[in-house]
Design an enzyme around this catalytic site. Structure first.
Site, PDB file in Angstrom:
ATOM      1  N   GLU A  87      -8.744  38.665  64.062  1.00 44.89           N
ATOM      2  CA  GLU A  87      -8.415  40.075  63.790  1.00 44.89           C
ATOM      3  C   GLU A  87      -6.975  40.192  63.280  1.00 44.89           C
ATOM      4  OE1 GLU A  87      -9.718  41.370  67.642  1.00 44.89           O
ATOM      5  OE2 GLU A  87     -11.764  40.876  67.024  1.00 44.89           O
TER       6      GLU A  87
ATOM      7  N   HIS B  31      -5.500  35.009  66.130  1.00 46.97           N
ATOM      8  CA  HIS B  31      -6.840  35.582  66.253  1.00 46.97           C
ATOM      9  C   HIS B  31      -7.317  36.074  64.885  1.00 46.97           C
ATOM     10  CE1 HIS B  31     -10.185  38.081  67.488  1.00 46.97           C
ATOM     11  NE2 HIS B  31     -10.179  37.405  68.618  1.00 46.97           N
TER      12      HIS B  31
ATOM     13  N   GLY C 226     -17.941  39.699  68.436  1.00 46.56           N
ATOM     14  CA  GLY C 226     -18.334  41.097  68.620  1.00 46.56           C
ATOM     15  C   GLY C 226     -19.649  41.459  67.950  1.00 46.56           C
TER      16      GLY C 226
ATOM     17  N   ASN D 210     -10.020  38.195  76.400  1.00 46.21           N
ATOM     18  CA  ASN D 210      -9.177  38.893  75.425  1.00 46.21           C
ATOM     19  C   ASN D 210      -9.604  40.361  75.417  1.00 46.21           C
ATOM     20  OD1 ASN D 210      -7.779  39.845  73.257  1.00 46.21           O
ATOM     21  ND2 ASN D 210      -8.714  38.487  71.739  1.00 46.21           N
TER      22      ASN D 210
ATOM     23  N   GLU E   3     -13.229  30.179  67.200  1.00 48.30           N
ATOM     24  CA  GLU E   3     -13.977  31.434  67.213  1.00 48.30           C
ATOM     25  C   GLU E   3     -14.541  31.700  65.819  1.00 48.30           C
ATOM     26  OE1 GLU E   3     -12.335  34.055  70.665  1.00 48.30           O
ATOM     27  OE2 GLU E   3     -11.314  34.592  68.822  1.00 48.30           O
TER      28      GLU E   3
ATOM     29  N   SER F  37     -19.036  36.287  71.175  1.00 45.61           N
ATOM     30  CA  SER F  37     -20.223  36.815  71.864  1.00 45.61           C
ATOM     31  C   SER F  37     -20.655  35.961  73.062  1.00 45.61           C
ATOM     32  CB  SER F  37     -21.379  37.007  70.873  1.00 45.61           C
ATOM     33  OG  SER F  37     -21.026  37.959  69.886  1.00 45.61           O
TER      34      SER F  37
ATOM     35  N   LYS G  77      -8.320  42.722  73.865  1.00 45.61           N
ATOM     36  CA  LYS G  77      -8.043  43.374  72.569  1.00 45.61           C
ATOM     37  C   LYS G  77      -7.399  44.740  72.829  1.00 45.61           C
ATOM     38  CE  LYS G  77     -11.637  40.552  70.617  1.00 45.61           C
ATOM     39  NZ  LYS G  77     -12.644  40.312  69.600  1.00 45.61           N
TER      40      LYS G  77
HETATM   41  O1  G3P Z   1     -10.989  36.532  71.334  1.00 44.34           O
HETATM   42  C1  G3P Z   1     -12.275  36.761  71.808  1.00 44.34           C
HETATM   43  C2  G3P Z   1     -13.193  37.192  70.768  1.00 44.34           C
HETATM   44  O2  G3P Z   1     -12.747  37.423  69.522  1.00 44.34           O
HETATM   45  C3  G3P Z   1     -14.630  37.175  71.003  1.00 44.34           C
HETATM   46  O3  G3P Z   1     -14.994  38.497  71.165  1.00 44.34           O
HETATM   47  O4  G3P Z   1     -16.409  40.317  71.963  1.00 44.34           O
HETATM   48  O5  G3P Z   1     -17.403  38.436  70.639  1.00 44.34           O
HETATM   49  O6  G3P Z   1     -16.643  38.038  72.964  1.00 44.34           O
HETATM   50  P1  G3P Z   1     -16.457  38.844  71.712  1.00 44.34           P
END
Ligand code: G3P
Length: 247
Positions: A96, A94, A170, A10, A164, A210, A12
Site C-alpha cells: 500500500e 508495504h 484484502g 497490521n 505479501e 488474506s 493499517k
Molecule cells: O500487511 C498485511 C496485509 O497486507 C494482508 O492484509 O487483510 O489480506 O490479511 P489482509
C-alpha cells in the site's frame, strides 16, 4: 537454531481507542503460544497508547517511518520517535505504501537502512501484483525488491521479510500453501546465493495476504513459512488462533 515463528498484525488505518481496548483484551485473554513472537502494527497516533496498554510480551510496530532522524518533514515520523515511545519495530515497504503513496524500491531500502541503524527491527514487505504473477514475473519482482534492500544493508539479523502477494491482500484470495511455499523457498535460496548461507538459513519469511484462522495451519506447516503478516483478521479475536497456528 530453528527460526522462531513470528506473527504480525497490521491494523493499517483502522481502529480507535475503544476498538483498541477490545483488541488488547482478546490478546490479553489469549492464551498465546509462548513459542510465537507476536507484533502488532499500530497507526502512529496510537503507538504510545497501545504500548502502555499491551502486555510487554507483545511487541509493537509502527507502520511507516522516514529515512532521516529529524527535521522539516511535515507529517513524517522518525525511528527515534518510535523508539522514544517504547516501540521496537517498524513495517516498511508495504504494497500500500508502494502503490498508493508511490514509494520506490530505493526509498524503501533507504528507510529500512536508517531504521536499522537507529536500532529498530524491521518487517520488510515485498510481493508481486496479479499482472506480474500472470506474466510469470513473480520471482523477478520479489528478487528485485529484495536486492534493492540488500544494496543498502549488510546485517539482516533484525529484519523479517514479509512476502505479501498484492493480489492476495484484502481480497479473500489466499495464495495456496504450495504457491506461498514456492516463493518462500526461492527467496531463501536467493539469500543463500546473494547474501550468504547463514542469512538464507536464519532469515524469517512471513506470508501475508488474506490469512485467516481457517487457512493459517496449512500455511504454517510449510517448511519455509516462518509466520504471518495479517491485516483484516488481526483486528478480530481469530487473530489469537492465527498466532497459535503452529499448535
Ligand atoms: O500487511 C498485511 C496485509 O497486507 C494482508 O492484509 O487483510 O489480506 O490479511 P489482509
Amino acid at each position: 537454531m530453528g527460526r522462531k515463528f513470528v506473527v504480525g498484525g497490521n491494523w493499517k488505518m483502522n481502529g480507535n481507542k475503544s476498538q483498541i481496548c477490545d483488541i488488547v483484551s482478546f490478546l490479553k485473554t489469549g492464551p498465546l503460544n509462548p513459542e510465537t513472537e507476536v507484533i502488532v502494527g499500530v497507526p502512529a497516533i496510537f503507538l504510545d497508547y497501545v504500548r502502555v496498554n499491551l502486555p510487554e510480551n507483545i511487541a509493537i510496530a509502527a507502520q511507516n517511518c522516514y529515512k532521516v532522524a529529524k527535521g522539516a518533514f511535515t507529517g513524517e515520523i522518525s525511528p527515534d520517535m518510535i523508539k522514544d515511545v517504547g516501540v521496537n519495530w517498524v513495517i516498511l515497504g508495504h504494497s500500500e505504501r508502494r502503490q498508493i503513496f508511490g514509494e520506490t524500491d530505493e526509498l524503501i531500502a533507504e528507510k529500512i537502512a536508517h531504521a536499522l541503524e537507529s536500532g529498530l527491527k524491521v518487517i520488510a514487505c515485498i510481493g508481486e501484483t496479479l499482472q506480474e504473477r500472470e506474466a510469470g514475473k513473480t520471482e523477478e519482482v520479489v528478487f528485485r525488491q529484495t536486492q534493492a534492500i540488500a544494496c543498502k544493508i549488510k546485517d539482516w539479523t533484525n529484519v523479517v521479510v514479509a512476502y505479501e502477494p498484492v493480489w492476495a491482500i484484502g481480497t479473500g484470495k489466499t495464495a495456496s500453501p504450495q504457491q506461498a511455499q514456492e516463493v518462500h523457498r526461492a527467496l531463501r535460496q536467493w539469500f543463500c546465493d546473494h547474501v550468504n548461507a547463514s542469512v538464507g538459513e536464519s532469515i524469517r519469511i512471513q506470508y501475508g495476504g488474506s490469512v485467516t484462522a481457517a487457512n493459517c495451519k496449512e500455511l504454517a506447516a510449510q517448511p519455509d513459512i516462518d509466520g504471518f503478516l495479517v491485516g483484516g483478521a488481526s483486528l478480530k479475536p481469530e487473530f489469537v488462533n492465527i498466532i497459535n497456528a503452529k499448535q
